[in-house]
Design an enzyme around this catalytic site. Sequence first.
Site, short mmCIF file in Angstrom:
data_model
loop_
_atom_site.label_atom_id
_atom_site.label_comp_id
_atom_site.label_asym_id
_atom_site.label_seq_id
_atom_site.Cartn_x
_atom_site.Cartn_y
_atom_site.Cartn_z
N ASN A 1 0.81 -1.20 0.00
CA ASN A 1 0.00 0.00 0.00
C ASN A 1 0.85 1.26 0.00
OD1 ASN A 1 -1.95 1.97 0.38
ND2 ASN A 1 -3.16 0.71 1.75
N ASP A 2 1.52 1.53 1.11
CA ASP A 2 2.30 2.76 1.20
C ASP A 2 3.36 2.85 0.10
OD1 ASP A 2 0.90 3.49 3.47
OD2 ASP A 2 2.28 2.46 4.81
#
Lengths: 100, 469
Positions: free
Chosen positions: B391-392
Amino acid sequence: MNALFWVVLFAGTAAVGYRVLRAVPALLHTPLMSGMNALSGITVLAALAALGAARGEGPWPRTLAALAVALAMANVVGGFLVTHRMLRMFGRRGNGEEPS
Amino acid sequence: MNDGRFAGIPAFEAAALLLVPLVVLGIHWMRSPRTAARGNALGAAGMLGFILVTLAGRGLLADPMVWVGLAVGAGVGIVLALRVRMIQMPELVALFNGIGGAASAVVALLALRAAVPVPPPAPRVAAFLATGIGTLTFAGSLIAVFKLARWLPSRPVAFRGHATLCLALLGGLLALAGIGAASAGGGAYRVAAAVIPAAGLLFGVLFMVRVGGADMPVSISLLNALSGVAAAVAGFAVGNPVPVAVGAMVGTGGLMLTRIMCRAMNRELGDVLAGRLADAAGAAETPAEAGPSEPARDPADLLAAARRVAIVPGYGMALAQAQPAVKRLFDLLEKRGVEVVFAIHPVAGRMPGHMHILLAEVNLPYERFLELDEANARLPETDVALVVGANDVVNPSAGTVEGTPISGMPILRVTEARAVVVCNLDRSPGYAGVPNPLYDAPKTTLCLGDAAQTLSALADALAAQPASA
């Protein structure tokens, strides 16, 4: 005491260490860290010396020194063993050639 | 007393330094996966040599307490090393960081209390410092373990005056070491010896609770370095050169990894330690609710038509235990003649190299693992970027939104691929707490749910497609 000896020893090994450490690829950074865990167990030497030196003293120094020996030894044995477990996965047959 | 000594060191301990090159060569062999296992074995042999020399040189072979200590430690180490699952490696490494720090702190404390003829000033300062560093490494590492195991919330915990208190504690630690070293065995000496461990423990807790989850790879590397520094300083305190040499190397290794992790997140080490995050989720604007701009494409069709696929793993893959499904999909794609690579961000997962070991565990070929720059160079020629629980590290707002924990972080630019398939659990923000506009990008096809299931379904659908290539 010979202060220069200690400074050179620390700085010298740090410098030599850096040269070999930075060649370790990201692929192996986790095993590198667990290997470093094992090496940080080098305190076991000082703990063993303390355990020997505390002979003839009360039970507390001996117990504490034995605790330090056990803690450091857990790092040494656990660190090398878990590193070995990981590295075996990379050495397996069918896992290709060395990356360029 | 002076014969058989070198620079004030017993001759056998000076001679043990001759084994240090074994450790160096061992690390040197870690540069390639083919020789790394040999390097590790060589390091272990060196360590065994150090221990045997110490046992023999100090006449400890007949001391039963020595063997009890060694056996208990070895037993605990064996159990931990054999029982840990690869997904738990960050916890284990953090735990070992803490155990190493604790051992050094106890050794240094013993050196302080055994100082009936008070040791000379320099080793005395070292003993105080090693106590402080060892205890803070121990406490900080335990907090890291708790956060990683989710027994504590992984978000940063800070209160008013947190930074001031930390700085005051750090100053206090140094002052105590100075006071203790200056007072040759008096009351101040004993007070300092009693207070330093408590201050170290408190500092360790305070500085780690403030570190956010996204910074875990940095913190864990730093604690790794500190455990080595504690060993080196304790070695100096008791006048043993081998821990100084080996501890210095561990400290260097940890610092090197800390720097690599910081650079991979475009963060200063000082900012990470000071918990300077801006206020995480609040600062990031919520992306506009873009409706599906195109009819959702079937991810299996995308993969079936692809010639080049890049798989982007993240910690979510580990949580879902989706590695076997990734392997199955990889094999299917390979059989269709698709070129598959893995694009691995340095801070994907919770520690350096975390994704690599998880993928290697299911026998995926490591020569297909690409690092950040290599992967980004290849993504524009990639047909499908398949994000699995990351995600990040693929969040485009890292480059567009200011004041978030990931602002300025170099990301894997998956949007440069022709299509993006995201197999994440849900649309919620990642570890850093920043909403991800990738989910709403027109190129993106979402397969939300447990990655082990969504990937298996994807593999089933792909297997049912006629081979086109």
